[in-house]
Design a protein around this motif. Sequence first.
Motif, PDB file in Angstrom:
ATOM      1  N   GLY A  25       7.401  -2.260  -4.350  1.00  0.00           N
ATOM      2  CA  GLY A  25       8.504  -1.328  -4.538  1.00  0.00           C
ATOM      3  C   GLY A  25       9.699  -1.998  -5.208  1.00  0.00           C
ATOM      4  O   GLY A  25       9.716  -3.207  -5.467  1.00  0.00           O
ATOM      5  N   GLU A  60       2.053  -9.621   5.759  1.00  0.00           N
ATOM      6  CA  GLU A  60       3.224  -9.676   4.872  1.00  0.00           C
ATOM      7  C   GLU A  60       3.061 -10.789   3.843  1.00  0.00           C
ATOM      8  O   GLU A  60       2.756 -11.937   4.205  1.00  0.00           O
ATOM      9  N   VAL A  63       7.408   8.521   3.832  1.00  0.00           N
ATOM     10  CA  VAL A  63       8.679   8.841   4.513  1.00  0.00           C
ATOM     11  C   VAL A  63       9.532   9.755   3.639  1.00  0.00           C
ATOM     12  O   VAL A  63      10.679  10.039   3.969  1.00  0.00           O
ATOM     13  N   ASN A  64       9.002  10.198   2.517  1.00  0.00           N
ATOM     14  CA  ASN A  64       9.881  10.884   1.548  1.00  0.00           C
ATOM     15  C   ASN A  64       9.903  12.397   1.756  1.00  0.00           C
ATOM     16  O   ASN A  64       9.322  12.934   2.704  1.00  0.00           O
ATOM     17  N   HIS A  69      16.079   7.099  -5.396  1.00  0.00           N
ATOM     18  CA  HIS A  69      15.149   6.870  -6.506  1.00  0.00           C
ATOM     19  C   HIS A  69      15.451   5.577  -7.265  1.00  0.00           C
ATOM     20  O   HIS A  69      15.479   5.572  -8.499  1.00  0.00           O
ATOM     21  N   GLY A 114       3.348  -3.291   6.725  1.00  0.00           N
ATOM     22  CA  GLY A 114       3.420  -2.236   7.741  1.00  0.00           C
ATOM     23  C   GLY A 114       2.055  -1.911   8.332  1.00  0.00           C
ATOM     24  O   GLY A 114       1.035  -2.488   7.943  1.00  0.00           O
ATOM     25  N   THR A 120      10.727  10.207  -8.184  1.00  0.00           N
ATOM     26  CA  THR A 120      10.014   9.024  -8.681  1.00  0.00           C
ATOM     27  C   THR A 120       8.643   8.770  -8.053  1.00  0.00           C
ATOM     28  O   THR A 120       7.941   7.852  -8.468  1.00  0.00           O
ATOM     29  N   GLY A 166       9.745   2.919   3.095  1.00  0.00           N
ATOM     30  CA  GLY A 166       8.650   2.993   4.067  1.00  0.00           C
ATOM     31  C   GLY A 166       7.946   1.660   4.257  1.00  0.00           C
ATOM     32  O   GLY A 166       7.655   0.967   3.287  1.00  0.00           O
ATOM     33  N   LYS A 167       7.701   1.313   5.516  1.00  0.00           N
ATOM     34  CA  LYS A 167       6.956   0.086   5.847  1.00  0.00           C
ATOM     35  C   LYS A 167       5.738   0.497   6.680  1.00  0.00           C
ATOM     36  O   LYS A 167       5.749   0.430   7.906  1.00  0.00           O
ATOM     37  N   SER A 225       3.147   4.090  -2.767  1.00  0.00           N
ATOM     38  CA  SER A 225       2.772   5.103  -3.758  1.00  0.00           C
ATOM     39  C   SER A 225       1.922   4.475  -4.849  1.00  0.00           C
ATOM     40  O   SER A 225       0.811   4.940  -5.161  1.00  0.00           O
ATOM     41  N   ASP A 254       4.707  -0.733  -9.804  1.00  0.00           N
ATOM     42  CA  ASP A 254       5.390   0.181  -8.870  1.00  0.00           C
ATOM     43  C   ASP A 254       6.638   0.714  -9.579  1.00  0.00           C
ATOM     44  O   ASP A 254       6.816   0.473 -10.787  1.00  0.00           O
ATOM     45  N   ALA A 273       0.845  -1.202   0.000  1.00  0.00           N
ATOM     46  CA  ALA A 273       0.000   0.000   0.000  1.00  0.00           C
ATOM     47  C   ALA A 273       0.875   1.246   0.000  1.00  0.00           C
ATOM     48  O   ALA A 273       0.732   2.131   0.850  1.00  0.00           O
ATOM     49  N   THR A 285       8.839  14.760  -0.450  1.00  0.00           N
ATOM     50  CA  THR A 285       7.705  15.439  -1.111  1.00  0.00           C
ATOM     51  C   THR A 285       8.068  16.321  -2.304  1.00  0.00           C
ATOM     52  O   THR A 285       7.274  17.176  -2.690  1.00  0.00           O
ATOM     53  N   GLY A 297       0.733   1.135  -5.105  1.00  0.00           N
ATOM     54  CA  GLY A 297      -0.323   0.198  -4.688  1.00  0.00           C
ATOM     55  C   GLY A 297      -1.569   0.925  -4.223  1.00  0.00           C
ATOM     56  O   GLY A 297      -2.702   0.550  -4.578  1.00  0.00           O
TER      57      GLY A 297
HETATM   58  C1  LIG Z   1      14.218   9.281   2.096  1.00  0.00           C
HETATM   59  C2  LIG Z   1      13.506   9.310   0.758  1.00  0.00           C
HETATM   60  C3  LIG Z   1      13.182  10.523   0.196  1.00  0.00           C
HETATM   61  C4  LIG Z   1      12.521  10.558  -1.037  1.00  0.00           C
HETATM   62  N1  LIG Z   1      12.129  11.758  -1.525  1.00  0.00           N
HETATM   63  C5  LIG Z   1      11.385  11.804  -2.646  1.00  0.00           C
HETATM   64  C6  LIG Z   1      10.855  13.024  -3.088  1.00  0.00           C
HETATM   65  O1  LIG Z   1      11.069  14.062  -2.469  1.00  0.00           O
HETATM   66  N2  LIG Z   1      10.087  13.020  -4.217  1.00  0.00           N
HETATM   67  C7  LIG Z   1       9.834  11.866  -4.913  1.00  0.00           C
HETATM   68  O2  LIG Z   1       9.139  11.922  -5.942  1.00  0.00           O
HETATM   69  N3  LIG Z   1      10.345  10.694  -4.516  1.00  0.00           N
HETATM   70  C8  LIG Z   1      11.073  10.621  -3.373  1.00  0.00           C
HETATM   71  N4  LIG Z   1      11.522   9.426  -2.922  1.00  0.00           N
HETATM   72  C9  LIG Z   1      11.237   8.218  -3.738  1.00  0.00           C
HETATM   73  C10 LIG Z   1       9.756   7.832  -3.782  1.00  0.00           C
HETATM   74  O3  LIG Z   1       9.134   8.064  -2.546  1.00  0.00           O
HETATM   75  C11 LIG Z   1       9.628   6.366  -4.221  1.00  0.00           C
HETATM   76  O4  LIG Z   1      10.196   6.217  -5.506  1.00  0.00           O
HETATM   77  C12 LIG Z   1       8.195   5.882  -4.289  1.00  0.00           C
HETATM   78  O5  LIG Z   1       7.528   6.115  -3.074  1.00  0.00           O
HETATM   79  C13 LIG Z   1       8.177   4.399  -4.635  1.00  0.00           C
HETATM   80  O6  LIG Z   1       6.841   3.945  -4.707  1.00  0.00           O
HETATM   81  P1  LIG Z   1       6.520   2.397  -4.854  1.00  0.00           P
HETATM   82  O7  LIG Z   1       5.059   2.270  -4.959  1.00  0.00           O
HETATM   83  O8  LIG Z   1       7.359   1.835  -5.930  1.00  0.00           O
HETATM   84  O9  LIG Z   1       7.045   1.707  -3.504  1.00  0.00           O
HETATM   85  P2  LIG Z   1       6.675   2.018  -1.984  1.00  0.00           P
HETATM   86  O10 LIG Z   1       6.000   3.324  -1.843  1.00  0.00           O
HETATM   87  O11 LIG Z   1       7.927   1.785  -1.220  1.00  0.00           O
HETATM   88  O12 LIG Z   1       5.594   0.911  -1.610  1.00  0.00           O
HETATM   89  C14 LIG Z   1       5.886  -0.431  -1.367  1.00  0.00           C
HETATM   90  C15 LIG Z   1       4.950  -0.933  -0.274  1.00  0.00           C
HETATM   91  O13 LIG Z   1       4.974  -2.352  -0.296  1.00  0.00           O
HETATM   92  C16 LIG Z   1       5.029  -2.828   1.020  1.00  0.00           C
HETATM   93  N5  LIG Z   1       5.633  -4.163   0.942  1.00  0.00           N
HETATM   94  C17 LIG Z   1       6.847  -4.493   0.456  1.00  0.00           C
HETATM   95  N6  LIG Z   1       7.046  -5.819   0.528  1.00  0.00           N
HETATM   96  C18 LIG Z   1       5.912  -6.347   1.066  1.00  0.00           C
HETATM   97  C19 LIG Z   1       5.512  -7.674   1.394  1.00  0.00           C
HETATM   98  N7  LIG Z   1       6.297  -8.740   1.194  1.00  0.00           N
HETATM   99  N8  LIG Z   1       4.279  -7.859   1.942  1.00  0.00           N
HETATM  100  C20 LIG Z   1       3.456  -6.796   2.151  1.00  0.00           C
HETATM  101  N9  LIG Z   1       3.805  -5.516   1.885  1.00  0.00           N
HETATM  102  C21 LIG Z   1       5.014  -5.306   1.334  1.00  0.00           C
HETATM  103  C22 LIG Z   1       5.846  -1.796   1.762  1.00  0.00           C
HETATM  104  O14 LIG Z   1       5.608  -1.842   3.153  1.00  0.00           O
HETATM  105  C23 LIG Z   1       5.374  -0.506   1.123  1.00  0.00           C
HETATM  106  O15 LIG Z   1       4.280   0.048   1.806  1.00  0.00           O
HETATM  107  C24 LIG Z   1      12.202   9.349  -1.715  1.00  0.00           C
HETATM  108  C25 LIG Z   1      12.547   8.128  -1.135  1.00  0.00           C
HETATM  109  C26 LIG Z   1      13.180   8.098   0.090  1.00  0.00           C
HETATM  110  C27 LIG Z   1      13.543   6.770   0.695  1.00  0.00           C
END
Ligand SMILES: Cc1cc2nc3c(=O)[nH]c(=O)nc-3n(C[C@H](O)[C@H](O)[C@H](O)COP(=O)(O)OP(=O)(O)OC[C@H]3O[C@@H](n4cnc5c(N)ncnc54)[C@H](O)[C@@H]3O)c2cc1C
Length: 483
Positions: A239, A203, A79-80, A419, A33, A462, A70-71, A10, A450, A8, A82, A12
């Motif tokens: 992610g 999980e 946790v990013n 990223h 999480g 991203t 983020g978890k 960005s 994702d 759940a 923004t 999902g």
């Molecule tokens: C410190 C930091 C700062 C950042 N700053 C920026 C910014 O300013 N602007 C920007 O655009 N991007 C920023 N980013 C990057 C951006 O936030 C990410 O690229 C984006 O959130 C990724 O989205 P996602 O959906 O791919 O993964 P995520 O948002 O990480 O989602 C994955 C989800 O899957 C869950 N998950 C994983 N494995 C399992 C499992 N086995 N079972 C159940 N659940 C699971 C996790 O708990 C998580 O909630 C930053 C990242 C970090 C770490």
Amino acid sequence: MRVLIVGAGSAGLTCAWRLAREPSTEVVLIDAGVDPGPDVPSFLLRDMVLPPPFYWDYAEFDRGYFLPRGKLFGGTSAVNATAAVRGHPWCYDAWGSPSWRWERCLPSFRAIEADMQFGAEPYHGHAGPVPITRCELGGFDHALGDAYVRRGLARIADHNAPGHLGFGPFPTNRIGDDRASTLRTLLPELRGRPNVTLRPQTEAVRVVMAHGEARGVLVRTAQGDEQLLEADRVVLSGGTFGSPEMLFASGIGPADGLRTAGLPVHVDAPEVGANLVDHPYVQMGIEVSDPAKPAAPPGKGALLTFELDGPGHLQAHAFAYRTRAVDPSADPCSAAVTCALLTPESRGRLELGTGRARVRLNHLSSDVDARRMAEIVARVADVVADLASEGALRLPADPWWHADDLPAACRREVVTYHHPVGTCRMGSDTASVVDEALRVRGVERLMVADASVMPSLPRGQTNLGAMMIGHRAAEFLLEAPPP
Ligand SMILES: Cc1cc2nc3c(=O)[nH]c(=O)nc-3n(C[C@H](O)[C@H](O)[C@H](O)COP(=O)(O)OP(=O)(O)OC[C@H]3O[C@@H](n4cnc5c(N)ncnc54)[C@H](O)[C@@H]3O)c2cc1C
């Protein structure tokens, strides 16, 4: 159609939000999480560094430093920093698929956002759930901006206007001081819907398959029980590190590596975990001279985007931020001027290991990248030197960026810009992990949606790109529901 979304974050949560608007679709959204509930504590919305339970325990394998992911519901968007910079049309055109050209991605970018300043522009949305705004610049940002403009760089109002380069306020997804993450903006719209089930602290262990089809996901609950959750479609949105790990655990990955790790081989997919790419990033630690004109917190100040000489829009980011935002013990005048290479050639990989997969970012492993990073640093360092001679900032005693061999110094200093993408690459070629509709090759009814599917990095952050992918995944599902 019952769709089970794993993760759940960005992407999902965006996929769930779009699907939930179709009453005939049943959405089950799980995350390992917690769901903090409707009254999210303010520290979760504002702090740049959260307590350890809100992160996964990934680290860069070769360098040993922590890689925050983020978890919790909201995932890494919760946790990013923004910064809401999408990149340019050619970033998406470069993905090489007619389905993912800019004009095909733009409707989803527009559906997600409500741009407070530029919502009337054709390349922006004005009615989406995620507010995008631009903050008042800090005093130090004005000094930096003036110095850049003296060097011929442009002032710009909107970094998301296609093709714009120069210095201007970060577009930022914020509501006041709160992160307008998917936790803050989309999750409230899912609560109480009859066709949505939210399952925090659940999980995914592995995808359960029969006859080449995904039938559901084996999950582990907070109490340690294992359960099978069945669905017509499974969408992995874990992610860039989580989704390939789930594929490995499900027997989808490089056959040799799976066998060595004692895992079954259902699909030999050599590219799972490969093609990992991230923006390399370095920081120049300085002190702002005037405490009344500090640097802004991350994502709230101003950003410079500029191009390097060479083919194909080679680009860089530079911005300053107040160190105290990430380290409460830091001096209020302490700041970092940061530089990132937006178009790296170096590739890393996520490898099967014992326990957590090994993340090898391989930043600046290509000599070309190291030289380009040095060029970026040298250009920004000139501006930093000008500001030091004007008395606007103080340099450390022996700045690392004064090294004779600047590419080597950049290799020592480089860390992540946070990223990472590419470990479940989307493409029309049969070697890609997912096809152009995000379906995992070799398994029916299973998708990945994702940041991991991005074949290459946008020249921007991203988060909005991951949300756009989640939105498009939902549209693909609605276009082709099961018979
Ligand atoms: C410190 C930091 C700062 C950042 N700053 C920026 C910014 O300013 N602007 C920007 O655009 N991007 C920023 N980013 C990057 C951006 O936030 C990410 O690229 C984006 O959130 C990724 O989205 P996602 O959906 O791919 O993964 P995520 O948002 O990480 O989602 C994955 C989800 O899957 C869950 N998950 C994983 N494995 C399992 C499992 N086995 N079972 C159940 N659940 C699971 C996790 O708990 C998580 O909630 C930053 C990242 C970090 C770490």
